[in-house]
Design an enzyme around this catalytic site. Structure first.
Site, PDB file in Angstrom:
ATOM      1  N   ASP A  44      -6.416 -21.115  35.780  1.00  0.00           N
ATOM      2  CA  ASP A  44      -6.048 -21.699  34.598  1.00  0.00           C
ATOM      3  C   ASP A  44      -6.725 -22.841  33.991  1.00  0.00           C
ATOM      4  O   ASP A  44      -6.517 -23.966  34.466  1.00  0.00           O
ATOM      5  CB  ASP A  44      -4.630 -21.914  34.680  1.00  0.00           C
ATOM      6  CG  ASP A  44      -3.886 -22.253  33.489  1.00  0.00           C
ATOM      7  OD1 ASP A  44      -3.323 -21.304  32.605  1.00  0.00           O
ATOM      8  OD2 ASP A  44      -3.999 -23.418  32.863  1.00  0.00           O
ATOM      9  N   TYR A  49      -9.953 -29.175  28.986  1.00  0.00           N
ATOM     10  CA  TYR A  49     -10.123 -29.763  30.341  1.00  0.00           C
ATOM     11  C   TYR A  49     -11.397 -30.110  30.858  1.00  0.00           C
ATOM     12  O   TYR A  49     -11.871 -30.677  31.830  1.00  0.00           O
ATOM     13  CB  TYR A  49      -9.583 -28.655  31.644  1.00  0.00           C
ATOM     14  CG  TYR A  49      -8.297 -28.320  31.338  1.00  0.00           C
ATOM     15  CD1 TYR A  49      -7.343 -28.943  30.588  1.00  0.00           C
ATOM     16  CD2 TYR A  49      -7.715 -27.170  32.191  1.00  0.00           C
ATOM     17  CE1 TYR A  49      -5.964 -28.538  30.554  1.00  0.00           C
ATOM     18  CE2 TYR A  49      -6.219 -26.925  32.067  1.00  0.00           C
ATOM     19  CZ  TYR A  49      -5.282 -27.496  31.118  1.00  0.00           C
ATOM     20  OH  TYR A  49      -4.164 -26.951  31.206  1.00  0.00           O
ATOM     21  N   LYS A  74      -7.707 -22.113  26.856  1.00  0.00           N
ATOM     22  CA  LYS A  74      -6.801 -22.220  25.663  1.00  0.00           C
ATOM     23  C   LYS A  74      -7.676 -22.538  24.777  1.00  0.00           C
ATOM     24  O   LYS A  74      -8.734 -23.321  25.098  1.00  0.00           O
ATOM     25  CB  LYS A  74      -5.954 -22.999  26.368  1.00  0.00           C
ATOM     26  CG  LYS A  74      -5.290 -23.012  27.560  1.00  0.00           C
ATOM     27  CD  LYS A  74      -4.104 -23.726  27.900  1.00  0.00           C
ATOM     28  CE  LYS A  74      -3.494 -23.566  29.340  1.00  0.00           C
ATOM     29  NZ  LYS A  74      -4.429 -23.991  30.663  1.00  0.00           N
ATOM     30  N   HIS A 107      -3.229 -23.744  22.634  1.00  0.00           N
ATOM     31  CA  HIS A 107      -2.814 -24.634  23.448  1.00  0.00           C
ATOM     32  C   HIS A 107      -1.682 -25.384  22.932  1.00  0.00           C
ATOM     33  O   HIS A 107      -0.640 -25.837  23.872  1.00  0.00           O
ATOM     34  CB  HIS A 107      -3.793 -25.595  23.682  1.00  0.00           C
ATOM     35  CG  HIS A 107      -3.852 -26.527  25.227  1.00  0.00           C
ATOM     36  ND1 HIS A 107      -5.154 -26.677  25.707  1.00  0.00           N
ATOM     37  CD2 HIS A 107      -2.685 -26.725  25.648  1.00  0.00           C
ATOM     38  CE1 HIS A 107      -4.501 -27.339  26.979  1.00  0.00           C
ATOM     39  NE2 HIS A 107      -3.381 -27.348  26.827  1.00  0.00           N
TER      40      HIS A 107
HETATM   41  N1  NAP Z   1      -0.586 -25.630  28.714  1.00  0.00           N
HETATM   42  C1  NAP Z   1      -0.411 -26.940  28.933  1.00  0.00           C
HETATM   43  O1  NAP Z   1      -0.164 -27.821  27.890  1.00  0.00           O
HETATM   44  C2  NAP Z   1      -0.393 -27.446  30.150  1.00  0.00           C
HETATM   45  C3  NAP Z   1       0.107 -28.700  30.516  1.00  0.00           C
HETATM   46  C4  NAP Z   1      -0.149 -29.292  31.595  1.00  0.00           C
HETATM   47  C5  NAP Z   1      -0.593 -28.634  32.799  1.00  0.00           C
HETATM   48  N2  NAP Z   1      -1.156 -27.125  32.639  1.00  0.00           N
HETATM   49  C6  NAP Z   1      -1.507 -26.083  33.566  1.00  0.00           C
HETATM   50  O2  NAP Z   1      -0.660 -26.373  34.637  1.00  0.00           O
HETATM   51  C7  NAP Z   1      -1.432 -26.393  35.900  1.00  0.00           C
HETATM   52  C8  NAP Z   1      -0.421 -27.245  36.685  1.00  0.00           C
HETATM   53  O3  NAP Z   1       0.084 -28.409  36.157  1.00  0.00           O
HETATM   54  P1  NAP Z   1       0.114 -29.598  37.140  1.00  0.00           P
HETATM   55  O4  NAP Z   1      -1.158 -29.954  37.693  1.00  0.00           O
HETATM   56  O5  NAP Z   1       1.017 -30.708  36.301  1.00  0.00           O
HETATM   57  O6  NAP Z   1       1.174 -29.036  38.411  1.00  0.00           O
HETATM   58  P2  NAP Z   1       2.044 -29.173  39.536  1.00  0.00           P
HETATM   59  O7  NAP Z   1       2.064 -28.095  40.155  1.00  0.00           O
HETATM   60  O8  NAP Z   1       3.549 -29.799  38.787  1.00  0.00           O
HETATM   61  O9  NAP Z   1       1.695 -30.407  40.086  1.00  0.00           O
HETATM   62  C9  NAP Z   1       0.538 -30.438  40.879  1.00  0.00           C
HETATM   63  C10 NAP Z   1       0.330 -31.787  41.637  1.00  0.00           C
HETATM   64  O10 NAP Z   1       1.237 -31.684  42.476  1.00  0.00           O
HETATM   65  C11 NAP Z   1       1.226 -32.625  43.730  1.00  0.00           C
HETATM   66  N3  NAP Z   1       1.589 -32.046  44.732  1.00  0.00           N
HETATM   67  C12 NAP Z   1       1.365 -30.544  45.059  1.00  0.00           C
HETATM   68  N4  NAP Z   1       1.854 -30.218  46.275  1.00  0.00           N
HETATM   69  C13 NAP Z   1       2.028 -31.336  46.941  1.00  0.00           C
HETATM   70  C14 NAP Z   1       2.760 -32.015  48.162  1.00  0.00           C
HETATM   71  N5  NAP Z   1       2.884 -30.635  49.131  1.00  0.00           N
HETATM   72  N6  NAP Z   1       2.836 -33.008  48.229  1.00  0.00           N
HETATM   73  C15 NAP Z   1       2.651 -33.941  47.384  1.00  0.00           C
HETATM   74  N7  NAP Z   1       2.376 -33.678  46.211  1.00  0.00           N
HETATM   75  C16 NAP Z   1       1.931 -32.551  45.920  1.00  0.00           C
HETATM   76  C17 NAP Z   1      -0.321 -32.846  43.536  1.00  0.00           C
HETATM   77  O11 NAP Z   1      -0.735 -34.017  43.449  1.00  0.00           O
HETATM   78  P3  NAP Z   1      -2.273 -34.841  43.728  1.00  0.00           P
HETATM   79  O12 NAP Z   1      -3.206 -34.428  42.892  1.00  0.00           O
HETATM   80  O13 NAP Z   1      -1.939 -36.231  43.664  1.00  0.00           O
HETATM   81  O14 NAP Z   1      -2.408 -34.417  45.256  1.00  0.00           O
HETATM   82  C18 NAP Z   1      -0.686 -31.651  42.561  1.00  0.00           C
HETATM   83  O15 NAP Z   1      -1.959 -32.187  41.499  1.00  0.00           O
HETATM   84  C19 NAP Z   1      -2.295 -27.376  35.315  1.00  0.00           C
HETATM   85  O16 NAP Z   1      -3.419 -27.565  36.297  1.00  0.00           O
HETATM   86  C20 NAP Z   1      -2.786 -26.783  34.102  1.00  0.00           C
HETATM   87  O17 NAP Z   1      -3.872 -25.615  34.593  1.00  0.00           O
HETATM   88  C21 NAP Z   1      -0.955 -26.725  31.128  1.00  0.00           C
END
Ligand code: NAP
Length: 198
Positions: A44, A49, A74, A107
């Protein structure tokens, strides 16, 4: 790998590898290679990005055939506002070094989203996208598309996790045949700090 089947029968791997905040040059290629090696088949990204080239490099280096991968990108807000959805889509394809997307999303529901949605419908008809959807749309945005007589999005990607469960939006989307896809499902890692969940 578990799949969800969209209204148009396209299958989307339920767990995706998101690359928000992943640096195009120093991180994306290696991260994508590692993700694919680990078993992810759904990636994704988004124009905003600014790492679509890095994602393409990672895919190429992984050696896994394009047809085995599910790639989302997006259309960014400026392009929606300026009526440039089709150009933005073609630019994403070039950066991703592919001739189709599995999923393309608007988006955010910024001004111009109805016309942008019509453009995505055209691109889908031309076979350039397998599934089209939206992101961060509330019920009233989805109603606006319906009132304009347009097909409902196949997907709505929204922030969704235990502290933001959005039950009304989930019910609405289920009734309309719109698959909900969660972003930040782990609350950007903070989920793991909530003792009540463990
Ligand atoms: N459509 C939209 O507007 C929108 C907005 C936001 C995101 N997104 C999409 O959704 C995806 C996921 O969002 P997100 O990156 O916010 O996702 P998330 O899955 O909620 O959080 C990911 C973060 O969680 C932490 N993490 C994961 N496993 C862990 C563990 N075992 N221990 C400690 N920390 C842990 C990591 O932080 P660290 O990096 O610090 O290790 C990782 O970067 C994005 O990459 C993007 O593709 C879309």
């Amino acid at each position: 790998m578990l799949y969800a089947t969209l209204r148009n029968k396209v299958e989307i791997p339920m767990i995706g590898f998101g690359v928000w905040k992943v640096d195009n040059e120093t991180e994306a290629p290696a991260a994508v290679v590692e993700a694919i090696k680990t078993g992810y088949r759904h990636i994704d990204t988004a124009a905003i990005y600014k790492n679509e080239e890095g994602v393409a490099k990672g895919i190429h280096l992984s050696g896994v055939d394009r047809s085995e991968l599910f790639i989302t990108s997006k259309i960014w807000n400026d392009d929606i506002r300026e009526g440039k959805t089709k150009e933005a889509f073609e630019d994403s394809l070039k950066r991703l070094q592919t001739d189709y997307l599995d999923l393309c999303l608007l988006h955010w529901p910024v001004d111009g989203f109805v016309d942008a949605w019509k453009d995505l419908i055209d691109l889908k008809k031309n076979g350039k996208i397998k599934a089209i959807g939206v992101s961060n749309f509330k019920e009233h945005h989805l109603e606006t598309l319906k009132e304009a007589g347009l097909m409902a999005p196949l997907i709505n990607q929204v922030e969704l996790h235990p502290q933001l469960p959005q039950p009304d939006l989930l019910d609405y989307c289920q009734d309309e045949g719109i698959q909900i896809e969660a972003w930040s499902p782990l609350m950007q890692g903070k989920f793991l700090d909530i003792p009540a969940f463990f």
